[in-house]
Design a protein around this motif. Structure first.
Motif, PDB file in Angstrom:
ATOM      1  N   LEU A  40      -1.802   6.205   7.781  1.00 44.30           N
ATOM      2  CA  LEU A  40      -1.956   7.205   8.520  1.00 44.30           C
ATOM      3  C   LEU A  40      -2.751   8.279   7.483  1.00 44.30           C
ATOM      4  O   LEU A  40      -2.098   8.431   6.432  1.00 44.30           O
ATOM      5  N   MET A  41      -3.792   8.935   7.898  1.00 42.22           N
ATOM      6  CA  MET A  41      -4.379   9.952   6.988  1.00 42.22           C
ATOM      7  C   MET A  41      -4.517  11.362   7.747  1.00 42.22           C
ATOM      8  O   MET A  41      -4.734  11.542   9.046  1.00 42.22           O
ATOM      9  N   GLN A  42      -3.779  12.074   7.268  1.00 39.54           N
ATOM     10  CA  GLN A  42      -3.523  13.607   7.727  1.00 39.54           C
ATOM     11  C   GLN A  42      -3.266  14.471   6.602  1.00 39.54           C
ATOM     12  O   GLN A  42      -2.519  14.535   5.620  1.00 39.54           O
ATOM     13  N   HIS A  43      -3.977  15.875   6.777  1.00 40.29           N
ATOM     14  CA  HIS A  43      -3.732  17.164   6.192  1.00 40.29           C
ATOM     15  C   HIS A  43      -4.122  16.617   4.609  1.00 40.29           C
ATOM     16  O   HIS A  43      -3.543  17.250   3.753  1.00 40.29           O
ATOM     17  N   GLY A  44      -4.877  15.831   4.498  1.00 35.33           N
ATOM     18  CA  GLY A  44      -5.358  15.331   3.145  1.00 35.33           C
ATOM     19  C   GLY A  44      -4.483  14.355   2.451  1.00 35.33           C
ATOM     20  O   GLY A  44      -4.696  14.056   1.208  1.00 35.33           O
ATOM     21  N   TRP A  45      -3.357  13.744   3.120  1.00 37.90           N
ATOM     22  CA  TRP A  45      -2.284  12.963   2.528  1.00 37.90           C
ATOM     23  C   TRP A  45      -2.685  11.528   3.295  1.00 37.90           C
ATOM     24  O   TRP A  45      -3.291  11.340   4.322  1.00 37.90           O
ATOM     25  N   ARG A  46      -2.396  10.545   2.315  1.00 37.43           N
ATOM     26  CA  ARG A  46      -2.388   9.133   2.743  1.00 37.43           C
ATOM     27  C   ARG A  46      -1.086   8.588   2.941  1.00 37.43           C
ATOM     28  O   ARG A  46      -0.402   8.796   1.816  1.00 37.43           O
ATOM     29  N   VAL A  47      -0.508   8.074   3.951  1.00 39.83           N
ATOM     30  CA  VAL A  47       0.964   7.797   4.478  1.00 39.83           C
ATOM     31  C   VAL A  47       0.705   6.229   4.666  1.00 39.83           C
ATOM     32  O   VAL A  47       0.044   5.816   5.628  1.00 39.83           O
ATOM     33  N   ASP A  48       1.166   5.480   3.600  1.00 36.66           N
ATOM     34  CA  ASP A  48       1.410   4.126   3.865  1.00 36.66           C
ATOM     35  C   ASP A  48       2.696   3.608   4.516  1.00 36.66           C
ATOM     36  O   ASP A  48       3.779   3.810   3.842  1.00 36.66           O
ATOM     37  N   TYR A  49       2.709   2.681   5.680  1.00 37.14           N
ATOM     38  CA  TYR A  49       3.974   2.207   6.025  1.00 37.14           C
ATOM     39  C   TYR A  49       4.011   0.729   5.496  1.00 37.14           C
ATOM     40  O   TYR A  49       3.311  -0.042   5.934  1.00 37.14           O
ATOM     41  N   LEU A  50       5.206   0.554   4.663  1.00 33.91           N
ATOM     42  CA  LEU A  50       5.242  -0.605   3.917  1.00 33.91           C
ATOM     43  C   LEU A  50       6.125  -1.785   4.592  1.00 33.91           C
ATOM     44  O   LEU A  50       6.137  -2.861   4.379  1.00 33.91           O
ATOM     45  N   ASP A  51       7.146  -1.178   5.185  1.00 35.38           N
ATOM     46  CA  ASP A  51       7.993  -2.223   5.982  1.00 35.38           C
ATOM     47  C   ASP A  51       8.710  -1.402   7.101  1.00 35.38           C
ATOM     48  O   ASP A  51       8.735  -0.028   7.104  1.00 35.38           O
ATOM     49  N   TRP A  52       9.117  -2.202   8.176  1.00 37.38           N
ATOM     50  CA  TRP A  52       9.798  -1.433   9.569  1.00 37.38           C
ATOM     51  C   TRP A  52      10.832  -2.257   9.825  1.00 37.38           C
ATOM     52  O   TRP A  52      11.051  -3.399   9.725  1.00 37.38           O
ATOM     53  N   LEU A  53      11.745  -1.465  10.384  1.00 38.19           N
ATOM     54  CA  LEU A  53      13.125  -1.921  11.061  1.00 38.19           C
ATOM     55  C   LEU A  53      12.795  -2.198  12.375  1.00 38.19           C
ATOM     56  O   LEU A  53      11.971  -1.758  13.138  1.00 38.19           O
ATOM     57  N   PRO A  54      13.154  -3.385  13.071  1.00 34.39           N
ATOM     58  CA  PRO A  54      12.796  -3.928  14.137  1.00 34.39           C
ATOM     59  C   PRO A  54      13.077  -3.039  15.453  1.00 34.39           C
ATOM     60  O   PRO A  54      14.334  -2.247  15.080  1.00 34.39           O
ATOM     61  N   ALA A  55      12.464  -2.956  16.399  1.00 35.19           N
ATOM     62  CA  ALA A  55      13.203  -2.396  17.746  1.00 35.19           C
ATOM     63  C   ALA A  55      14.738  -2.829  17.813  1.00 35.19           C
ATOM     64  O   ALA A  55      14.819  -3.965  17.700  1.00 35.19           O
ATOM     65  N   GLU A  56      15.313  -1.922  18.719  1.00 30.78           N
ATOM     66  CA  GLU A  56      16.567  -2.163  19.000  1.00 30.78           C
ATOM     67  C   GLU A  56      16.901  -1.386  20.524  1.00 30.78           C
ATOM     68  O   GLU A  56      17.053  -0.189  20.442  1.00 30.78           O
TER      69      GLU A  56
END
Length: 216
Positions: free
Chosen positions: A169-185
């Motif tokens: 995600l790129m927003q407000h000049g920041w780059r946000v990387d999502y490296l791992d996710w918890l599964p849906a419950e």
């Protein structure tokens, strides 16, 4: 501004704790197929709407912050009640702790645990920069930590991985990387387990151990 001596002493003792939040970026391919991308965007819109219905939520985990080569890491507990938040950061080795509280509607924030007593500010991000030298976009992190864009401004870009989940995600000049996710419950959608936000010489890494959300 320089980080206070009290805060630096606590952060120096946390150098080993930061290992838990370090790691290489997951090198998953970016979703390019138009049909698959449209499906991922639709799923994210549904997920964003579900999360927007959650007025109270919390997570516990670890955080590592670096700004211009200075920073540290430790435990983090984020509690959100409507527009009000309370973020507690603790140093296991020194048993020192800091608390950031505020309200997203007014922007006002208070930082406790610093040398010289609590400090108040009109905006949490500015308060942190002035008191600690850290660059943390608190108002946006409320959303980024949950894997959604800050609704206060359009996102500059969002990429999805092959699994259909947000990847960058790129927003407000920041780059946000999502490296791992918890599964849906159940009704709860997949939630970020590990993320990194970067802008110039500032980095914020968060590793979540547990999320608490209540279905609407």
């Amino acid at each position: 501004m320089k980080v206070s001596g009290f805060l630096l002493a606590g952060l120096a003792a946390l150098s080993m704790a930061g290992c838990a939040t370090r790691g290489t970026t997951v090198d998953s391919p970016v979703l390019r197929d138009p049909a698959a991308l449209a499906a991922a965007q639709a799923a994210q819109a549904t997920r964003t709407a579900w999360l927007a219905s959650q007025s109270d939520w919390s997570f516990a985990g670890r955080v590592a912050v670096n700004a211009n080569g200075k920073g540290g890491s430790g435990r983090i507990d984020w509690q959100q009640t409507g527009s009000s938040y309370l973020v507690a950061l603790s140093a296991p080795v020194t048993r020192q702790s800091w608390r950031l509280s505020g309200d997203l509607r007014t922007g006002a924030a208070r930082l406790e645990g610093l040398e010289g007593g609590p400090r108040d500010g009109a905006e949490a991000g500015d308060l942190l920069r002035a008191a600690t030298g850290w660059d943390i976009p608190v108002a946006s992190m409320v959303h980024w930590a949950r894997g959604v864009a800050d609704p206060a401004a359009p996102a500059e870009g969002m990429e999805y991985g092959a699994d259909g989940r947000p990847r960058t995600l790129m927003q407000h000049g920041w780059r946000v990387d999502y490296l791992d996710w918890l599964p849906a419950e159940g009704a709860q959608p997949a939630m970020p387990r590990r993320m990194e936000a970067r802008r110039q010489d500032a980095t914020v890494k968060v590793a979540v151990d547990q999320w608490h959300l209540t279905p609407p």
